[in-house]
Write a protein that holds these residues in place. Structure first.
Motif: not given
Length: 216
Positions: A136-146
């Motif tokens: 089960v591979v969890v990708a890195a997120g965009s690094g953007k802020l919300i």
């Protein structure tokens, strides 16, 4: 209202909205992810986790691997599920997180829930064999802020900054000034659902962001 944010400046500044409650603020421009217009003072979190997918990596068995959702403690990387016990129309898988931590075992055909990942591994026409591996591979997120919401599971549930000026991000990403250190009047901070000054104070303090009560 513009004019509050000066990139890279540490100073004591008068602000009519009383957001700043002290000196030595540290600011920088960051990308605010599209989705909502955000007001100055909004408490922000960073998207550190992306999509998660489960696929058979090796071994026997042709059961399906359901959609994967993330929990609050999900990690970027590969969760390794290994069949440790076989059974007709069933079986048991061990589950290891990317950092090597062993999680509770997964039972075939039973919804698996944890603070890390959630999914169902189903039985197929061929039972899962001993040693079969599912990744089960969890990708890195965009690094953007919300805007940080306590119930989020993409990493943004952890506050990391305060928006320094209005961000018109309803339909597109925008660059905006953000505060990453300083003293702030908690009554002027805009908290997302599930967050309060009390619940975020310690975590923000560790980052150098200090929430203060208004002084009368």
């Amino acid at each position: 209202m513009s004019g509050f944010y000066t990139p890279g400046v540490s100073s004591e500044t008068y602000t009519p909205d009383k957001l700043l409650a002290g000196c030595d603020v540290i600011t920088r421009q960051e990308t605010i992810a599209a989705g909502a217009n955000l007001a100055r003072g909004t408490l922000l979190g960073r998207i550190t986790l992306g999509a998660a997918t489960g696929t058979k990596a090796s071994g026997t068995g042709d059961g399906t691997i359901g959609d994967v959702t993330l929990g609050a403690k999900a990690q970027v990387g590969t969760y390794v599920l290994t069949c440790t016990a076989t059974a007709g129309n069933g079986g048991t898988f061990s589950v290891f997180a990317p950092d090597g931590t062993r999680l509770k075992d997964l039972s075939v055909g039973v919804a698996y829930t944890s603070p890390h990942i959630n999914l169902t591994v189903a039985d197929g026409s061929a039972d899962w064999g001993a040693g079969a591996v599912i990744n089960v591979v969890v990708a890195a997120g965009s690094g953007k802020l919300i805007k940080s919401l306590a119930a989020a599971v993409d990493g943004s549930q952890t506050p990391v900054a305060i928006l320094a000026d209005y961000a018109a991000a309803a339909s597109t990403d925008v660059l905006a000034g953000t505060y990453h250190s300083g003293q702030f009047d908690e009554s002027a901070v805009i908290f997302g659902t599930g967050h309060t000054a009390a619940s975020t104070r310690a975590g923000l303090r560790a980052l150098g962001i200090h929430l203060k009560s208004a002084q009368l």
